[in-house]
Write a protein that holds these residues in place. Structure first.
Motif, PDB file in Angstrom:
ATOM      1  N   GLU A   1     -27.211 -28.233 -31.154  1.00  0.00           N
ATOM      2  CA  GLU A   1     -25.817 -27.869 -30.835  1.00  0.00           C
ATOM      3  C   GLU A   1     -25.503 -28.097 -29.356  1.00  0.00           C
ATOM      4  OE1 GLU A   1     -23.597 -26.479 -33.070  1.00  0.00           O
ATOM      5  OE2 GLU A   1     -21.987 -25.971 -31.668  1.00  0.00           O
TER       6      GLU A   1
ATOM      7  N   LYS B   1     -23.449 -17.550 -31.136  1.00  0.00           N
ATOM      8  CA  LYS B   1     -22.602 -18.050 -32.228  1.00  0.00           C
ATOM      9  C   LYS B   1     -23.455 -18.391 -33.453  1.00  0.00           C
ATOM     10  CE  LYS B   1     -19.229 -21.515 -33.540  1.00  0.00           C
ATOM     11  NZ  LYS B   1     -19.942 -21.718 -34.803  1.00  0.00           N
ATOM     12  N   ILE B   2     -24.569 -19.086 -33.235  1.00  0.00           N
ATOM     13  CA  ILE B   2     -25.427 -19.502 -34.359  1.00  0.00           C
ATOM     14  C   ILE B   2     -25.995 -18.273 -35.074  1.00  0.00           C
ATOM     15  CG2 ILE B   2     -27.624 -20.636 -34.937  1.00  0.00           C
ATOM     16  CD1 ILE B   2     -26.916 -22.790 -32.870  1.00  0.00           C
TER      17      ILE B   2
ATOM     18  N   LYS C   1     -24.777 -15.209 -35.188  1.00  0.00           N
ATOM     19  CA  LYS C   1     -23.697 -14.535 -35.941  1.00  0.00           C
ATOM     20  C   LYS C   1     -23.377 -15.285 -37.236  1.00  0.00           C
ATOM     21  CE  LYS C   1     -21.363 -11.797 -32.436  1.00  0.00           C
ATOM     22  NZ  LYS C   1     -20.328 -11.715 -31.419  1.00  0.00           N
ATOM     23  N   ASP C   2     -23.357 -16.615 -37.170  1.00  0.00           N
ATOM     24  CA  ASP C   2     -23.083 -17.424 -38.362  1.00  0.00           C
ATOM     25  C   ASP C   2     -24.191 -17.251 -39.403  1.00  0.00           C
ATOM     26  OD1 ASP C   2     -20.787 -18.315 -37.217  1.00  0.00           O
ATOM     27  OD2 ASP C   2     -21.516 -20.323 -36.724  1.00  0.00           O
TER      28      ASP C   2
ATOM     29  N   GLU D   1     -23.923 -14.001 -41.164  1.00  0.00           N
ATOM     30  CA  GLU D   1     -22.767 -13.999 -42.066  1.00  0.00           C
ATOM     31  C   GLU D   1     -23.101 -14.696 -43.383  1.00  0.00           C
ATOM     32  OE1 GLU D   1     -20.088 -12.274 -41.097  1.00  0.00           O
ATOM     33  OE2 GLU D   1     -19.355 -12.623 -43.126  1.00  0.00           O
ATOM     34  N   LYS D   2     -23.942 -15.718 -43.241  1.00  0.00           N
ATOM     35  CA  LYS D   2     -24.253 -16.592 -44.384  1.00  0.00           C
ATOM     36  C   LYS D   2     -25.130 -15.915 -45.445  1.00  0.00           C
ATOM     37  CE  LYS D   2     -26.016 -20.586 -43.210  1.00  0.00           C
ATOM     38  NZ  LYS D   2     -26.194 -21.901 -42.607  1.00  0.00           N
TER      39      LYS D   2
END
Lengths: 204, 204
Positions: free
Chosen positions: B43, B94-95, B97-98, B101-102
């Motif tokens: 990223e 960010k990664i 948190k994603d 969430e997943k």
């Protein structure tokens, strides 16, 4: 681990004392909490309330307490020139070591993790919780109002932290001082008891 | 707890990374450790080694790092005036948190406990051990000599502690930051995995 000695240190309002009691019942071994205070009071000749207060909490500023242990200024010394707080600590120290020698038990508070640091048959546990859970317990069980609770909780833990630092030179609540630290707010009281039982099964 | 998200913070040499891997295998869910470093490297465009180092450790003095984040003095800034260390932190943030969430996963290190602090479906774990156990692991698995080990262990943990303090304003290794802290020296690697599984069963 054949002999089971569990020490439980705890934040005020985290339910650590109750967890110790429930754990001891499940294991069928004695729990030393108020009982330990009785024993120290009997051995020292001090009142139970005085032992309960001075045997675990460093009230007033830490500097004041250090200063008072170096001088006779505040008239809290026994005949042999040792502060009463230190005298209680020494008696607790001896009683806790004797209890651990005698057999399986749960010991709540009183720097027992540090006092028994040279033994290899001890599981040291620290119980903490989020502020909301601690306030809830303090209001429900200790008759404290919701307004009073945050300041009181902070004050109680500060006094325990200062006491622990003074007698052990370690930081109270650092995970590395204990074998197992648990958030009773997330795990619940019975959950903590079950996780400690699991750890006792696993311990080398 | 339906969804299982476990963050594992750990002292260097405590076996925390391996515990995370074993736990994820038992739960049949992914473990993000090196995989997370790959994702951040991809990223950000930075090299993996750079991400591995800067994404978790505050090397050099804390003051130097704070100063460097406030000025362009040491030429480690990206085009938008953010230090490269901060840029890696924001991407990791960010990664992580994603990923949470997943779905269910285990995340090792990288301040994940703090990054996911607003979620209620996360079990935060801290793994530590006594110095002798950590030296033993470092010598056995990381090719470090017994002479080098104590200083290296201290240095690695100091860098993690500084990094954690800088990005979270919390003290690394304080029991109250985690739901469960375990001494892998006393409980063993498999013992820690089993105690974490028990805690996951109990969590409210």
């Amino acid at each position: 681990m054949q002999k089971k000695i569990v020490t439980i240190s705890r934040q005020y309002g985290s339910g650590g004392r109750y967890i110790g009691k429930k754990l001891s019942e499940k294991l069928g071994i004695p729990c030393y909490d108020e009982k330990l205070i009785d024993m120290v009071a009997k051995e020292s000749g001090f009142a139970q309330d005085f032992v309960a207060e001075k045997g675990e909490r460093m009230t007033g500023s830490l500097l004041f307490n250090i200063a008072s242990s170096l001088s006779y200024a505040n008239n809290v010394f026994s005949g042999n020139g040792v502060s009463l707080q230190d005298e209680i600590y020494f008696i607790q120290n001896k009683i806790i070591k004797d209890l651990a020698e005698k057999g399986s038990c749960v010991i709540v508070g009183r720097c027992a993790d540090y006092i028994l640091r040279e033994r290899e048959d001890v599981l040291n546990v620290f119980i903490h919780a989020d502020m909301a859970s601690k306030i809830n317990r303090a209001v429900t069980y200790f008759g404290i109002t919701e307004d009073q609770a945050p300041a009181l909780l902070k004050k109680k833990d500060k006094a325990r932290s200062n006491h622990y630092k003074y007698y052990t030179d370690q930081d109270w609540g650092m995970a590395s001082n204990y074998d197992l630290s648990l958030n009773s707010g997330a795990l619940g009281i019975d959950g903590c008891v079950d996780v400690i039982l699991k750890a006792l099964e696993e311990i080398k």
